[in-house]
Design a protein around this motif. Structure first.
Motif, PDB file in Angstrom:
ATOM      1  N   THR A 291     -14.503  -1.256   5.741  1.00  0.00           N
ATOM      2  CA  THR A 291     -13.150  -1.551   6.202  1.00  0.00           C
ATOM      3  C   THR A 291     -12.203  -1.895   5.051  1.00  0.00           C
ATOM      4  O   THR A 291     -11.030  -1.496   5.079  1.00  0.00           O
ATOM      5  CB  THR A 291     -13.169  -2.698   7.223  1.00  0.00           C
ATOM      6  N   GLN A 292     -12.691  -2.605   4.050  1.00  0.00           N
ATOM      7  CA  GLN A 292     -11.825  -2.958   2.933  1.00  0.00           C
ATOM      8  C   GLN A 292     -11.410  -1.712   2.152  1.00  0.00           C
ATOM      9  O   GLN A 292     -10.275  -1.595   1.694  1.00  0.00           O
ATOM     10  CB  GLN A 292     -12.526  -3.956   1.997  1.00  0.00           C
ATOM     11  N   ASP A 293     -12.338  -0.775   2.029  1.00  0.00           N
ATOM     12  CA  ASP A 293     -12.018   0.478   1.337  1.00  0.00           C
ATOM     13  C   ASP A 293     -10.946   1.243   2.088  1.00  0.00           C
ATOM     14  O   ASP A 293     -10.041   1.838   1.472  1.00  0.00           O
ATOM     15  CB  ASP A 293     -13.281   1.331   1.195  1.00  0.00           C
ATOM     16  N   VAL A 294     -11.015   1.242   3.441  1.00  0.00           N
ATOM     17  CA  VAL A 294     -10.005   1.933   4.238  1.00  0.00           C
ATOM     18  C   VAL A 294      -8.633   1.296   4.025  1.00  0.00           C
ATOM     19  O   VAL A 294      -7.628   1.993   3.846  1.00  0.00           O
ATOM     20  CB  VAL A 294     -10.378   1.903   5.740  1.00  0.00           C
ATOM     21  N   ILE A 295      -8.591  -0.027   4.035  1.00  0.00           N
ATOM     22  CA  ILE A 295      -7.309  -0.731   3.858  1.00  0.00           C
ATOM     23  C   ILE A 295      -6.705  -0.405   2.495  1.00  0.00           C
ATOM     24  O   ILE A 295      -5.510  -0.084   2.380  1.00  0.00           O
ATOM     25  CB  ILE A 295      -7.512  -2.253   4.016  1.00  0.00           C
ATOM     26  N   ARG A 299      -3.248   1.779   1.903  1.00  0.00           N
ATOM     27  CA  ARG A 299      -2.131   1.203   1.155  1.00  0.00           C
ATOM     28  C   ARG A 299      -1.761   2.108  -0.030  1.00  0.00           C
ATOM     29  O   ARG A 299      -0.582   2.352  -0.299  1.00  0.00           O
ATOM     30  CB  ARG A 299      -2.494  -0.207   0.689  1.00  0.00           C
ATOM     31  N   ARG A 300      -2.771   2.613  -0.713  1.00  0.00           N
ATOM     32  CA  ARG A 300      -2.520   3.508  -1.842  1.00  0.00           C
ATOM     33  C   ARG A 300      -1.848   4.797  -1.371  1.00  0.00           C
ATOM     34  O   ARG A 300      -0.925   5.307  -2.012  1.00  0.00           O
ATOM     35  CB  ARG A 300      -3.841   3.816  -2.549  1.00  0.00           C
ATOM     36  N   TYR A 301      -2.318   5.321  -0.238  1.00  0.00           N
ATOM     37  CA  TYR A 301      -1.738   6.533   0.334  1.00  0.00           C
ATOM     38  C   TYR A 301      -0.261   6.315   0.664  1.00  0.00           C
ATOM     39  O   TYR A 301       0.600   7.156   0.353  1.00  0.00           O
ATOM     40  CB  TYR A 301      -2.515   6.917   1.595  1.00  0.00           C
ATOM     41  N   ALA A 302       0.030   5.173   1.279  1.00  0.00           N
ATOM     42  CA  ALA A 302       1.402   4.865   1.668  1.00  0.00           C
ATOM     43  C   ALA A 302       2.315   4.770   0.449  1.00  0.00           C
ATOM     44  O   ALA A 302       3.470   5.227   0.480  1.00  0.00           O
ATOM     45  CB  ALA A 302       1.441   3.561   2.462  1.00  0.00           C
ATOM     46  N   GLU A 303       1.810   4.199  -0.625  1.00  0.00           N
ATOM     47  CA  GLU A 303       2.622   4.025  -1.835  1.00  0.00           C
ATOM     48  C   GLU A 303       2.926   5.346  -2.520  1.00  0.00           C
ATOM     49  O   GLU A 303       3.919   5.457  -3.257  1.00  0.00           O
ATOM     50  CB  GLU A 303       1.897   3.085  -2.801  1.00  0.00           C
TER      51      GLU A 303
END
Length: 420
Positions: A291-295, A299-303
């Motif tokens: 789950t932490q990897d997904v978050i 976030r990286r994708y959004a940026e």
């Protein structure tokens, strides 16, 4: 213009041989990650004749090979012993939902020759969301050997002046088709047969929705290819019906297939402007993940996005932990499109990860509390934007919206024979 709808020979259960409440069960594509719901349905049915015996709930799709022959056998038995034919029928439906509001519609047959789910379609009946072609074959397999279809497809009309369905509230005085409470929070349903006079007025009102004048008034362009019915619920079921019909046509030839019952599909027509019809987002839950990897990845994708759409927000849930991700420059117009792009890319590079599409915040949070799972909740699309978006931009991302809570989905009740 040729009409894409007609009356049908509708099969209903003999009230002397069935318990109406036990007969009707919710659409097969609901509660797909909650087998306990379907176990409760089985308890409610308790051996009575039921549509449960003629459907394959998608939670059991992996058991299709074992279950389909039993389903087909029950269909034949029910045709002989339980179902009664009502020829040349259309039914005015009044569905009292779980919140007490009443949603109204008309059950009729649509011509699959007038339906196209492919991108860029200009047909009278179109998909509202992207169709996943990989989901069609197993559903065609279910329909291929079936003698009966049971509709959970809901088609929408764009009738802001309420000229088509709503007049039936006062004018429909046909015989009662059914009147029964529905199990497990489904509310109540009442149906009346449309008289010949009702059917004629209803058809003319539908015709009037797609004149060049109306296309110009609603969408600003009289030259647009008219869209009469937009698929609200059951897109993949209707696509499967289309694929099954194409198989019949290939086998019999186009001329003989013209009169084959598989050419048509039973659906319920609902006005998108019905006050009881609520549009809600379909949320996402990912399973089998770090789950932490997904978050971090989301976030990286959004940026990295550099689009011009309005800013978006996705809330996530992992057990008791919550948080959100801000997407400042999305490419997609809808938050669900942005999130779905991320999920699709993530699954391609992470073996064993699965995603399910969930109706309701409570169910999403409950599933996100399971180990190695994460749920996403976000704002949805306004229903008034649907037709214009589909006409000008084509189908939306798959599983963009849901029409109400899972308990308010269509319950199986009416049937129609699709074999000769």
């Amino acid at each position: 213009m040729k009409r894409c709808f007609c009356a049908a020979d509708i099969l209903l259960p003999d009230p002397k041989k069935t318990n109406a409440r036990a007969w009707s069960v919710v659409a097969c594509d609901q509660f797909t990650s909650e087998p306990e719901y379907w176990e409760n349905v089985k308890k409610e049915v308790a051996g009575s004749p039921s549509t449960l015996d003629m459907i394959l709930p998608e939670v059991y799709l992996c058991e299709a090979e074992e279950r389909i022959p039993k389903i087909n056998s029950v269909m034949k038995k029910y045709i002989d012993e339980v179902l009664v034919a009502h020829s040349n029928s259309q039914i005015f439906v009044e569905r009292t939902q779980s919140d007490g509001s009443v949603r109204r519609g008309v059950v009729l047959a649509i011509d699959l020759e007038c339906y196209d789910y492919t991108k860029g379609a200009r047909s009278l009946i179109r998909a509202t969301e992207a169709t996943v072609v990989e989901r069609i074959p197993p559903r065609v397999a279910i329909r291929r050997g079936a003698d009966v279809e049971l509709p959970h497809v809901m088609l929408l009309i764009d009738d802001p002046e309420r000229t088509v369905i709503e007049p039936l509230i006062d004018s429909c005085d046909g015989d009662i088709a059914y009147d029964t409470p529905l199990m497990l929070g489904g509310g109540h349903i009442k149906g009346r047969f449309l008289t010949d006079k009702n059917q004629e007025a209803f058809a003319k009102a539908l015709d009037a929705l797609i004149t060049p004048e109306q296309m110009n008034a609603r969408y600003g362009d009289a030259s647009l290819s008219p869209l009469l019915f937009a698929v609200g619920d059951g897109n993949h079921s209707l696509a499967s019906a289309k694929a099954a019909y194409e198989e019949v046509k290939a086998k019999l030839g186009a001329e003989q297939a013209k009169t084959h019952p598989a050419r048509y599909a039973l659906c319920e027509i609902v006005n998108i402007h019905d006050d009881a019809l609520k549009f809600e987002p379909i949320y996402r839950v990912m399973f089998g993940v770090d789950t932490q990897d997904v978050i971090v990845a989301l976030r990286r994708y959004a940026e990295c996005l550099d689009g011009k759409a309005d800013a978006q927000r996705v809330d996530y849930f992992v057990g008791e932990k919550t948080g959100y991700i801000h997407i400042s420059r999305p490419v997609r117009q809808l938050t669900v499109g942005t999130l779905q792009d991320f999920i699709d890319d993530y699954i391609k590079t992470h073996k064993g990860v699965e995603v399910d599409y969930i109706h309701g915040e409570a169910s999403t949070k409950a599933l996100a509390s399971k180990p190695n799972s994460i749920g996403f909740i976000f704002s949805g699309m306004g229903k008034d934007d649907l037709f214009k978006t589909v006409i000008f931009d084509g189908a939306l991302p798959r599983k963009t919206f849901s029409m109400g809570h899972a308990e308010d989905k269509r319950y199986y009740l009416e049937c129609r024979k699709i074999t000769l």
